[in-house]
Scaffold this active site. Structure first.
Site, PDB file in Angstrom:
ATOM      1  N   ALA A 180       0.869  -1.179   0.000  1.00 35.55           N
ATOM      2  CA  ALA A 180       0.000   0.000   0.000  1.00 35.55           C
ATOM      3  C   ALA A 180       0.906   1.228   0.000  1.00 35.55           C
ATOM      4  O   ALA A 180       2.055   1.171   0.456  1.00 35.55           O
ATOM      5  CB  ALA A 180      -0.901  -0.022   1.222  1.00 35.55           C
ATOM      6  N   GLY A 205       0.646  -4.976   0.891  1.00 34.83           N
ATOM      7  CA  GLY A 205      -0.555  -5.090   0.068  1.00 34.83           C
ATOM      8  C   GLY A 205      -0.276  -5.741  -1.280  1.00 34.83           C
ATOM      9  O   GLY A 205      -1.159  -6.360  -1.870  1.00 34.83           O
ATOM     10  N   GLU A 209      -0.471  -9.340  -0.578  1.00 37.56           N
ATOM     11  CA  GLU A 209      -1.882  -9.685  -0.339  1.00 37.56           C
ATOM     12  C   GLU A 209      -2.664  -9.716  -1.655  1.00 37.56           C
ATOM     13  O   GLU A 209      -3.540 -10.551  -1.844  1.00 37.56           O
ATOM     14  CB  GLU A 209      -2.489  -8.668   0.630  1.00 37.56           C
ATOM     15  CG  GLU A 209      -1.901  -8.816   2.032  1.00 37.56           C
ATOM     16  CD  GLU A 209      -2.232  -7.646   2.949  1.00 37.56           C
ATOM     17  OE1 GLU A 209      -1.944  -6.495   2.565  1.00 37.56           O
ATOM     18  OE2 GLU A 209      -2.779  -7.882   4.032  1.00 37.56           O
ATOM     19  N   GLU A 246       4.610  -5.065   7.135  1.00 40.54           N
ATOM     20  CA  GLU A 246       3.826  -4.051   7.859  1.00 40.54           C
ATOM     21  C   GLU A 246       4.292  -3.850   9.297  1.00 40.54           C
ATOM     22  O   GLU A 246       4.280  -2.729   9.817  1.00 40.54           O
ATOM     23  CB  GLU A 246       2.336  -4.427   7.852  1.00 40.54           C
ATOM     24  CG  GLU A 246       1.639  -4.253   6.523  1.00 40.54           C
ATOM     25  CD  GLU A 246       1.715  -5.477   5.621  1.00 40.54           C
ATOM     26  OE1 GLU A 246       2.578  -6.358   5.858  1.00 40.54           O
ATOM     27  OE2 GLU A 246       0.929  -5.551   4.668  1.00 40.54           O
TER      28      GLU A 246
END
Ligand code: CAA
Length: 257
Positions: free
Chosen positions: A65, A108, A111, A131
């Site tokens: 992200a 992300g 993911e 993260e």
């Protein structure tokens, strides 16, 4: 259709979406997620497309992200934006989606790859959930999908250390289907996609639905669903064509009906 953060193209029956933010290693801002979802949904709705590929650059599938968009955000803001709930639209795609991963698939980005149905990785690929190093935890499924696919033990190490694993290790852990030499991941993904796209579309769609249910439901409910979907396919023209073609020793011509 032209997009700002992704490229969308077709190769015969394959729809290919390429994340294209090289300056930030394909970091996933909300616009990128919105565009790649839109592009994949358009391919999903296109009868000429049988399988889809999501890819990035040679250096990065996606490095997570976009941290610049999160650095000053507070909890109410992220809750109100609820960006990650939009990622769920990818789970509703009917056609198979292959992640073709080279370089970084982090946070992300990892993911996102795990949300795909299959992963083809180049030897340079790195999969990880860093993260924890930023003072947060994965927010788009990382804790759950790693645990379900690779098991709790591996998931704990990935999520608690934040350190990435290589493509070969990711394959050993069961999250990667194929590992190929650097530069060959997209060609290999196309090969796989072409094979899937040559199969009867209704059977492919229901096969994907049935396998996905294995992670959502009890064994007996999953077996029940599988049996119903199996019976349903006996109503399709493709089932008739597939079996007839086999018995008549000729290639089948599937219509998706
Ligand atoms: N968000 C925003 N920008 C990013 C980014 C990210 N996730 N990842 C890389 N970039 C930017 C860098 O800031 C840098 O920009 P500048 O050139 O303007 O400085 C550019 O991309 C190139 O990156 P590096 O110079 O850092 O390249 P490197 O080769 O030295 O390192 C890397 C590569 C190891 C991937 C490193 O960039 C890195 O650690 N990135 C962050 C990875 C990360 O923590 N991802 C998780 C994000 S949180 C998340 O994803 C939450 C969730 O669950 C969805």
């Amino acid at each position: 259709m032209a997009y700002e953060f992704v490229l969308a193209e077709t190769d015969g029956p394959i729809g290919i979406v390429t994340i294209n933010r090289p300056a930030v290693l394909n970091a996933l801002n909300p616009g990128t997620i919105a565009e790649l979802t839109e592009a994949l949904e358009a391919f999903d709705a296109d009868d000429a497309i049988g399988c889809m590929i999501l890819t990035g650059s040679e250096r990065a599938f996606a490095a997570g992200a976009d941290i610049t968009q999160m650095v000053d955000a507070g909890p109410v803001e992220v809750l109100r934006d609820d960006n990650f709930s939009r990622w769920a639209r990818l789970r509703a795609l009917h056609k198979p989606l292959i992640a073709a991963v080279s370089g970084y698939a982090l946070g992300g980005g990892c993911e996102l790859a795990l949300m795909c149905d299959l992963i083809v990785a180049s030897e340079s690929a790195q999969f990880g959930q860093p993260e924890v190093k930023l003072g947060i935890i994965p927010g788009a499924g990382g804790t759950q999908r790693w645990a379900r696919v690779a098991g709790r033990t591996a998931a704990m190490e990935i999520v608690l250390t934040g350190d990435p694993v290589s493509a070969v290790e990711a394959q050993r852990l069961g999250i990667v289907n194929r590992v190929v030499p650097v530069g060959a991941h997209l060609d290999e993904a196309r090969r796989l996609a072409r094979t899937i796209a040559s199969r009867p579309p209704l059977a492919v769609r229901l096969a994907k639905e049935a396998v996905n249910q294995a992670q959502e439901t009890s064994l007996s409910a999953g077996l029940e669903l599988e049996r119903k979907l199996f019976y349903l396919l006996f109503a399709s023209e493709d089932k008739r064509e597939g079996m007839r073609a086999f018995l008549e020793k000729r290639p089948a011509r599937f219509q998706g009906r």
